[in-house]
Each structure stands twice: as C-alpha cells, then as structure tokens.
Design an enzyme around this catalytic site. Structure first.
Site, PDB file in Angstrom:
ATOM      1  N   ARG A   1     -49.375  76.339  56.911  1.00 59.97           N
ATOM      2  CA  ARG A   1     -50.568  75.761  57.525  1.00 59.97           C
ATOM      3  C   ARG A   1     -51.757  75.897  56.584  1.00 59.97           C
ATOM      4  O   ARG A   1     -52.826  76.395  56.950  1.00 59.97           O
ATOM      5  CB  ARG A   1     -50.850  76.442  58.854  1.00 59.97           C
ATOM      6  CG  ARG A   1     -51.575  75.501  59.798  1.00 59.97           C
ATOM      7  CD  ARG A   1     -51.595  75.915  61.226  1.00 59.97           C
ATOM      8  NE  ARG A   1     -52.257  74.845  61.959  1.00 59.97           N
ATOM      9  CZ  ARG A   1     -52.096  74.594  63.237  1.00 59.97           C
ATOM     10  NH1 ARG A   1     -51.315  75.328  63.948  1.00 59.97           N
ATOM     11  NH2 ARG A   1     -52.742  73.600  63.817  1.00 59.97           N
ATOM     12  N   CYS A   2     -51.544  75.452  55.364  1.00 59.09           N
ATOM     13  CA  CYS A   2     -52.480  75.771  54.293  1.00 59.09           C
ATOM     14  C   CYS A   2     -52.241  74.801  53.160  1.00 59.09           C
ATOM     15  O   CYS A   2     -51.128  74.360  52.932  1.00 59.09           O
ATOM     16  CB  CYS A   2     -52.185  77.201  53.839  1.00 59.09           C
ATOM     17  SG  CYS A   2     -52.567  77.596  52.143  1.00 59.09           S
TER      18      CYS A   2
ATOM     19  N   GLN B   1     -40.348  67.748  56.592  1.00 58.39           N
ATOM     20  CA  GLN B   1     -41.749  67.349  56.585  1.00 58.39           C
ATOM     21  C   GLN B   1     -42.000  66.268  55.534  1.00 58.39           C
ATOM     22  O   GLN B   1     -43.092  65.721  55.456  1.00 58.39           O
ATOM     23  CB  GLN B   1     -42.655  68.565  56.299  1.00 58.39           C
ATOM     24  CG  GLN B   1     -42.625  69.612  57.393  1.00 58.39           C
ATOM     25  CD  GLN B   1     -43.548  70.800  57.138  1.00 58.39           C
ATOM     26  OE1 GLN B   1     -43.137  71.934  57.315  1.00 58.39           O
ATOM     27  NE2 GLN B   1     -44.795  70.546  56.745  1.00 58.39           N
TER      28      GLN B   1
ATOM     29  N   GLU C   1     -55.391  72.490  59.099  1.00 57.74           N
ATOM     30  CA  GLU C   1     -55.222  73.838  58.570  1.00 57.74           C
ATOM     31  C   GLU C   1     -56.489  74.677  58.522  1.00 57.74           C
ATOM     32  O   GLU C   1     -56.424  75.896  58.402  1.00 57.74           O
ATOM     33  CB  GLU C   1     -54.594  73.729  57.175  1.00 57.74           C
ATOM     34  CG  GLU C   1     -53.195  73.131  57.279  1.00 57.74           C
ATOM     35  CD  GLU C   1     -52.662  72.531  56.001  1.00 57.74           C
ATOM     36  OE1 GLU C   1     -53.484  72.273  55.105  1.00 57.74           O
ATOM     37  OE2 GLU C   1     -51.456  72.328  55.893  1.00 57.74           O
TER      38      GLU C   1
END
Ligand code: FES
Ligand code: FES
Lengths: 160, 784
Positions: free
Chosen positions: B369-370, B222, B739
């Site tokens: 996802r945060c 990522q 998110e």
C-alpha cells in the site's frame, strides 16, 4: 477414502452430498454445493470470512465438519436476499460503502444479521464488538459500522 | 428535457454508489478460488522446515502411493524445462523449487498434484526431504560481516551477501552542511518487516489446452499484462496463446504484484498433465512465503540552524531483502522512490544511501500500500522533524511550518531530483489543526502532565510521490510504466471501456466510468468498465503504487477526448455547420451562440454507425497509452491524539484527524473509503503488524493466530477532511489516494506516543509500539 452422506438444509432447500468425513462445512458449501459466496481467508479460525448461520447462530464454517451440520439448517450469503429483494443489511453495505474488495463482506453480513436479530438497536460499540470476529483488510470498519446502522434503522422502520 | 449536469451523469466529484457491489453483497463475486474447471487437479507445496539447509535428497515414493496423487514435481523436473529459476521483478533470480539448498523457512521444495485438494495435502505430508542444516543468517548487519556464510552460492561472482548500494543527493555538499550546522539530531530506527495480508490469499487455475495450443491462466494478479509478458519471457508459453485473467481480487496491497512459484508450477502441471491445475495457498503459506514489505534499518540525521531551519538531511539504510531480491521496484530505482525522504520540506542538501542485503528470510520488499519505499521515507522524515523539535524546544507545528515548501515554490525541484507538482502544505495543516483543536490540546496536555497523566499529540505532514511513471526513467524489467485505455461508444450511446490496470477493491468500475461520464456526457450507468483479461484489455502495467488514477485515469480522459474530437466532426456534419462553429458545452455539441441547436453524444454515436459523413471512417472508438509527464504528489496532515495509562502502558487513540489533498476527487465516497482503509493499515503497522523471526530463522508469527491484525474493536474512529490542490499535469487534476493514509499515519501515531513520554526523556520507540514496550519504559523511568 470412505465417504458419508451429509444432508443440510441450506437457505431453505435440502441439499445432500457424499463427502469424506473430514470435509469441513465450508468446503461442503463451496466445493460440493458450489455456493462460493462463503469465503476462506485463513487456516486458524481467525478471519471470519467463512461465517455462516447454523440453526440461527453464526459459526465459522471452516471450524466445523460438514457431518456436524448434518440434519441442521444453514444460511449463507446467497440466502440473504428474499424474493429478489435485497436484505436491509445488503442494502446498507452498498449505500454506506461498507465494502471494497468484497471478500470479507458475506461473513461480515452474516455476523451483522445475528447481531441485529439479538439486538435490533445496537450502539456503535456494540456493532464493533458484534463484528469483532470478522477481519476486514480494506475498509477500516468505519463504513461497515454505518452499513449496519443503516440496516438497523431500516429494519426498525419495517417493524413499525 | 432536464438539464444535463455532472450530478445527473454521475460525473467527477459525485459520490456514485459502486457498480461492483451488487455481485459482492449477494455472494456472486468471482474470486480465484471460485473457479472450478472440469477435470481439474490441485497442487499443494511441500515447504522447507529450515531457514538454511542443504537438500540431500527428496523421496516421493510414499506420496505417490496416496490414492489420488497424480504427480510430485521437484526441482529436477523443472530443470528439464529450464524453469527451476525465474527472474524477479527486481532483476534477481528466484528458485521456483529449491534445488541444492533452501534459503528460507517455508521455501517451496516440491509440488504435489492430486485429484483433490485433500489428497494433495496428504501426499505433501508424505514427501521425505533429507536436509542438512547450514548456518542461518537472520540479522542483515551480521550478514555483511566478514566471514558471514554466503547465502547465494547459486550466483556466479557473489562473494558476500551484499545486493546493491544505491545513492541519491550530493554527498560532499551534505557533509559540508553537517559540518557547518548549528544543531544536528540523529536517530536509528527500524521500519519493521510486515506483510500486506490481503484477506484473500494468492492462487491460480491454469488450463493448458493441448488441442488449441492456448493457455488460460486465472490468477490473483495486480498486473496481468506484465505477468503474461514475464511468463512469455521465462517459459514455453507464448504471449499470443496465453491469456491471463485476473478475476475479482480480494485485496492486494502489493502482495499480488510478484510472480510466485505456485503460478509457474500450476502452469507446468497443466502443461504436463493436460488438465487444469488449481493452486490456492493457505493463509499461513501466504504470510510465510509471499512478498513481505519494508524491513529498512535506517539512520537519519538532520542539520539545522538554531532557529529551526533545516539545512541538510542524511540517511543511511540497510535493507533486508531476504533470500532473493524480489522487491517490486522500477529497474533503475533499486530503492524505489526512497529519495523522496526530504518530504514536505525545503531542504538545500541531502544524501541518501541504501545498502541491500540477503538474509535467510522469505523474499519480497513489495510496495505494501505504498509507492515503492515512500512509506519508509515518510516515516523517518516525520520522526526526525519531531526529534529536532524536541532538541530545539520548538513546537513541532511551528517547526514544520517554518520548513514547508511554500505554495509559490511549485513546481518545486527537490535536492534529490524530484519535481513536486503542486501543494499548499500550510493551508492543509491549518485545516487539521483547527479540526483537532490543537492549541487547546497542548494546554490540556500541560495540565495532565502536572497531574502525572500521559497524553500525546502526534503530527505527520507527509508528501507522497505516486503514479509511476514517466517512461524515460521508469520501467519494470524493461517494460515502460505506461497504461492503456480503450473506449468503444456503441450506436445506442452506451460505452464499453477497458483498462490495463486491475482493481482489487478500489472501485475502478465506478470511478473510471465517472471520468468517462464527465468527459463524454454519457451517464455512468450506461458505461461499463472491464479490466483484468489480457485477451481484451489494452496493455498496461497494473495497479499498485497508487498509479491507477494518475496513469490509467489520465488515459481514460485522453481517450475520451479523442472520441470527442471525432464526434465533434460528425456533429458538425449533422448540424450542417463547420467544425469550428461547434463547441462542447453542457455535455453536448452545440452550435456556438445557438444553444437550441445541439447534438448529444448518443445522437452522434448513432450517426457514427449509420450516417457517417463521406470521407470519414465509421465507428466511435479510441485507444490511448498514457505516458505520465511526471509523478503526482498527494500530501496531507494527520494529527493523532493518544492517552496512555501510566500504570499499564496501554494506550488509546482518542482522536485522529486526517486531512488529505489528492487533487481533484472523482468519487468522494470511495476516496474516503480508501483513506479509512489506509489509516487502519497504517495503525496496524505502527501498533501490531510485524513478522518476527528467531535466531534459527523460524518465523514466530506466520499465521493469523499470531500475526496481529486490527479488528473493528481495536480500530479507532477516523475524522477526515480535505483540501483540493489540483495536479497541473494530469488531464483531470487528480493525484491518487489509495496509499496516502497508509504512508502518512504510522509516524503520526508513533509521534503521539513519543510526545506523551517526551518529558521523561523518551525520544524514540520502535514500531510496532505495544503497551508492553511502553510499560517497560515507564517502569524503567520509575513511573509504572
Ligand atoms: S476461514 Fe478464517 S475463520 Fe474461517
Ligand atoms: S472489503 Fe476487502 S477485506 Fe473487507
């Protein structure tokens, strides 16, 4: 390690390879035929990323030995489009934003194909059950349902 | 000629269909496992069967006899090249291969390299490891008890299992506020350990070429640039001869932010053998050994007046970080942005403390996802507000409205030090209330209760903090959290744009093209976006924490404006007027007041390479590195309606309304897709996803058979709406959305279930909320 010859008709073309007897169908397709559109997402037959059609019925290709497919015919994502034209299911996924990372998409589309062949006018509930063997971690399924509805409509119009 | 509009260009606000889809729907995406290099070998790990054990010896003889096995690497081989340990993103150290002892089940112990994947698996099964079991520490509270076995004996000066204590806010003032409080509530709660489990696992192919001295690393990253820098810092690989390529990624969700031992070992294998080495983890390995998320044990307290004004917040958290502190958090923020826990509310005093602890579990603490612990913060606050509502016998909607930060208070400085950019929380909440039919639902609930039926309504009105981050405060291992954009406008008016971030399904190839289309007046179809290749892309820290739109999206706009500045000079020359007489209007350079006299960007681009004015450099390119002046603060109100079967505890989400405000929306279709996905993962966390261990540190559900994930049948239908409050400091007013839904939805779902049972005196149920947990409560209360 001894090998065996496996011959499978893949997307209408006869393909052969010498493989170890323990080779799974998904590795036959990916490693030996380099059809990498069929994915691997788990090691317990749960995710459905490896879904292909074997003699017209969907199977998880990680759960079948290549030798079991010997002499049979397989359809993978690479065989969905015909004569350079996208299949309505492929179109539906693009039009309805039915994919994000795209990893589940090939398997998902094959499940959709079988569903629509058996049931050309599925309800939302029937679609959800129809793809319940395929996990998607990105889309939350809602747009996948729409994509399949799009394809069902388009295929129905094609019939008419 | 037809008029140029945002719609005709595919600019901002248009639901442009995604450019990336054509390859994916035809099975032509290129993910890591799709790389086959000539002469490639395959690596497979031997992993620990114990959670804590001394390694007496490792015997590779039998493995090496397996036909096809080329090498078995152990810690000793790595120590020789000084790679037995590697730094984590949190600044701790992590064993690449276990040496003296293993610290968690499935830890990497040896790496078997073979001609085929199958031979490597065969070899791995024959490596004999002689273990001597050590006492296992699973519970983070027990880990802190005096006399608990010290796990990190490798760390000099480490006398216990404590990692850090981190505080925010004013402790004394908060204590005073609690002393003076008319009402207080408190709740202990655990945000369970879960795993992001993107559908594609992690992997890499490393190709070191001894003749050119160059190393190509294809990997599920990522953050390719940051990873290359880390490689250069820890290994013999130099930054200029190392190329990291993140190809198509099958979902990341934070799981593909850390550096894992498999990457390092593949690099070592390729270096030693002079052949490309491929490593692809199995799903079970992915769940058992790579970055988990959450695992925060928190006690939250609110102080309030009798009429419902919240006066103070106090949070004490014990964070279970596993065997190595491998969480992905900015250097100066060991608990990430957790101090955003005052949420959407105007609270005078707060004090937050986090103590992190080592246990015998896999390392991690990734931002699933945060944006760095925001999920944990939002959860406790939104649960606590509901607790207070029950205590005060107030409607949770009224209580929230009473405490919301008001529109006129923005920019709002929170007591823990954040400056919220913009928001109109009540407006957004009202849209949600209207959509769900709130008042009617409360009436229905009352009626149902009188008949003994169980129904609950849960609300979450969360505020996020995303887009890390301003470099004066935010870095990862010293690297500023800024991101680059590079744009080249070609002579024929088409565009190539490259970014330091990396999409994993978010659709950057489309949305970034849309930003550029809007800014440059060039159709999105003529713009191509590339990411992920460190040889070509500008530097950047990657995609996580909803930072792509806030940081790289801003860079796109700024770089495009640089292009426009230069183009305007060329246009003035072409139109034979002074630059001051030119304006950018209707996506063209026009002579002010003479709409017929104009040049398009494509015309100017051609001139930039063919007829450049004297004194100017040819070409039309720009590079920008964007340093965000502040975070962005997306927010929303989610309302969940749940029906529970009072006899079985089974429940169904009847309706879920999500109203988000992420500022200006670039592509509504993609934004909605992001929200659907985030809601589904939030739903999964609230109801099923949890990594569990037994007393011996054995993982109880380390595969897809046992780690529950929602199918299409389990997943509710989501009803979406939005409000738009632009971000004042972002060049296009966007805030980021990837998110929000994952952050905001778990408390809405838990609040709904607790609300359904509140008349029975239930105030809390821990996630994941299973029908079994509910049935037990109902059974205890004599209902079932
Ligand atoms: S790879 Fe997961 S079901 Fe086949
Ligand atoms: S689109 Fe990523 S898993 Fe389905």
């Amino acid at each position: 390690m001894s090998t065996v010859n496996v011959t499978v008709t893949v997307n209408g073309v006869e393909r052969s390879a010498e493989v170890e007897p323990r080779t799974l169908l998904v590795y036959f397709l990916r490693d030996h035929l380099r059809l990498t559109g069929t994915h691997i997402g788990c090691d317990t037959s749960n995710c459905g990323a490896c879904t292909v059609m074997l003699d017209g019925k969907i199977i998880k290709s990680c759960t079948l030995f290549a030798v079991q497919a010997n002499g049979k015919s397989v359809k993978t994502v690479e065989g969905l489009a015909e004569n350079g034209k996208l299949h309505p299911i492929q179109e539906g996924f693009k039009e309805e934003h039915g994919l994000q990372c795209g990893f589940c998409t090939p398997g998902m589309m094959l499940s959709a194909l079988e569903l629509l062949q058996k049931n050309p006018h599925p309800s939302e509930d029937e679609i959800r059950w129809g793809i319940s063997g395929n996990l998607c971690r990105c889309t939350g399924y809602q747009n996948i349902v729409k994509a399949i509805q799009y394809a069902a409509d388009k295929m129905a119009k094609g019939e008419a | 000629m037809a008029e140029t509009t945002s719609e005709s260009l595919g600019g901002i606000g248009q639901s442009v269909k995604r450019k990336e889809d054509l390859r994916f729907i035809q099975g032509k995406g290129k993910y890591i496992e799709d790389f086959y290099l000539p002469n490639m070998v395959y690596g497979v790990f031997v992993r620990s069967i114990f959670a804590h054990a001394k390694i007496n010896s490792i015997n590779s003889d039998a493995a090496l006899k397996v036909p096809g096995v080329v090498a078995v690497l152990t810690e000793k081989d790595l120590a020789g090249v000084n790679l037995a340990w590697m730094p984590t993103l949190a600044g701790d150290t992590q064993a690449v291969l276990a040496g003296e002892k293993v610290l968690f089940q499935s830890q990497e112990v040896a790496f078997v390299v073979a001609e085929t994947q199958a031979a490597a698996v065969d070899g791995a099964s024959l490596v004999e490891v002689d273990y001597e079991e050590l006492p296992v520490v699973v519970d983070p509270f027990k880990a802190m008890e005096p006399g608990a076995p010290v796990l990190r004996t490798d760390k000099e000066g480490q006398k216990d299992n404590h990692i850090f204590t981190w505080e925010a806010g004013d402790k004394a003032k908060t204590e005073k506020a609690f002393q003076d409080a008319e009402v207080t509530v408190s709740q202990k709660t655990h945000y369970p350990r879960c795993h992001p489990a993107p559908l594609e696992t992690c992997g890499c192919v490393v190709d070191h070429n001894a003749f050119t001295g160059r190393t190509d690393i294809f990997m599920t990253s990522q953050a390719p640039h940051a990873h290359r820098t880390i490689f250069a810092l820890i290994s013999p690989f130099k930054e200029h001869t190392t190329r990291i390529v993140a190809p198509d990624i099958g979902g990341g969700f934070g799981n593909k932010v850390p550096v894992y031992p498999g990457y390092v070992l593949s690099a070592v294998a390729s270096l030693v053998l002079g052949r490309p080495c491929k490593w692809i983890e199995t799903r079970s390995e992915n769940i058992q050994s790579t970055g988990f998320a959450r695992d925060y044990h928190s006690e939250i307290e609110l102080a309030a007046t009798k009429d419902g004004k919240i006066t103070a917040l106090r949070v004490k958290t014990t964070a279970d970080h596993g065997a190595f502190d491998a969480q992905a958090s900015p250097s100066k923020w060991p608990a990430g942005l957790f101090s955003i826990c005052t949420g959407s509310y105007d609270i005078a005093d707060a004090h937050v403390q986090v103590d992190a602890v080592y246990t015998n579990k896999a390392p991690g603490g990734v931002a699933y996802r945060c944006s760095f612990r925001v999920t944990e913060a939002v959860y406790i606050m939104e649960r606590a507000v509901d607790l207070l509502a029950v205590k005060l016998n107030m409607d949770p909607v009224q209580l929230r409205k009473k405490n919301f930060i008001k529109p006129e208070q923005f920019p709002y400085k929170s007591t823990t030090g954040w400056e919220y950019d913009s928001g109109d929380y009540e407006k957004t909440m009202n849209v949600a209330l209207e959509a769900v039919g709130y008042d009617q639902l409360r009436k229905e609930q009352a009626e149902k209760r009188s008949r003994g039926e169980l129904m609950g309504i849960g609300i979450s009105s969360f505020t996020e903090i995303v887009g890390a981050g301003p470099r004066k405060q935010f870095d990862i291992l010293g690297l500023s959290m800024n991101d680059g954009a590079e744009i080249r406008v070609h002579p024929t008016g088409t565009v190539m744009a490259r970014f330091g971030v990396k999409s994993q399904g978010q659709g950057h190839e489309t949305t970034f093209a849309q930003i550029l289309a809007e800014e440059l007046g060039i159709p999105e179809a003529d713009i191509i976006v590339e990411e992920g290749d460190t040889d070509t892309a500008p530097y950047g820290l990657g995609t996580y924490g909803s930072r792509s739109t806030p940081v790289a999206g801003a860079a796109a706009a700024i770089a495009a404006r640089k292009i426009r500045d230069k183009a305007q000079k060329i246009a003035a020359h072409m139109l034979e007027v002074s630059e001051a007489d030119i304006e950018w209007k209707d996506y063209k350079f026009q002579v002010k007041g003479v709409p017929g006299k104009a040049k398009t960007m494509a015309e100017v681009a051609f001139a930039a390479y063919t007829a450049i004015p004297d004194g100017m450099e040819a070409g039309l390119e720009a590079v920008t590195y964007y340093d965000p002046p502040n975070f962005t603060f997306p927010y929303g109100t989610y309302i969940c309606v749940v029906d529970i079967d009072s006899k079985t505890g089974e429940y169904k989400i009847r309706k879920f309304v999500a109203v988000d405000d992420c500022g200006i929306v670039i592509n509504p279709m993609i934004v909605e897709g992001q929200i659907h996905g985030g809601l589904t993962e939030g739903f999964a966390i609230a109801t099923m996803q949890e990594i569990r261990f037994d007393e011996g540190g054995n993982i109880l559900n380390g595969n897809f058979m046992d780690y529950m994930l929602p199918t299409a049948v389990d997943t509710p239908h989501w009803d979406l709406d939005r409000t738009v409050t632009p971000c004042p400091h972002h060049p296009i007013g966007a805030k980021g959305i990837g998110e929000s839904a994952n952050v905001g939805s778990p408390p809405a779902i838990v609040n709904a279930i607790v609300d359904a049972l509140s008349h029975l005196g239930v105030t809390n149920i821990e996630m994941p909320v299973s029908p079994w947990k509910i049935w037990r409560i109902l059974h205890e209360k004599g209902v079932a």
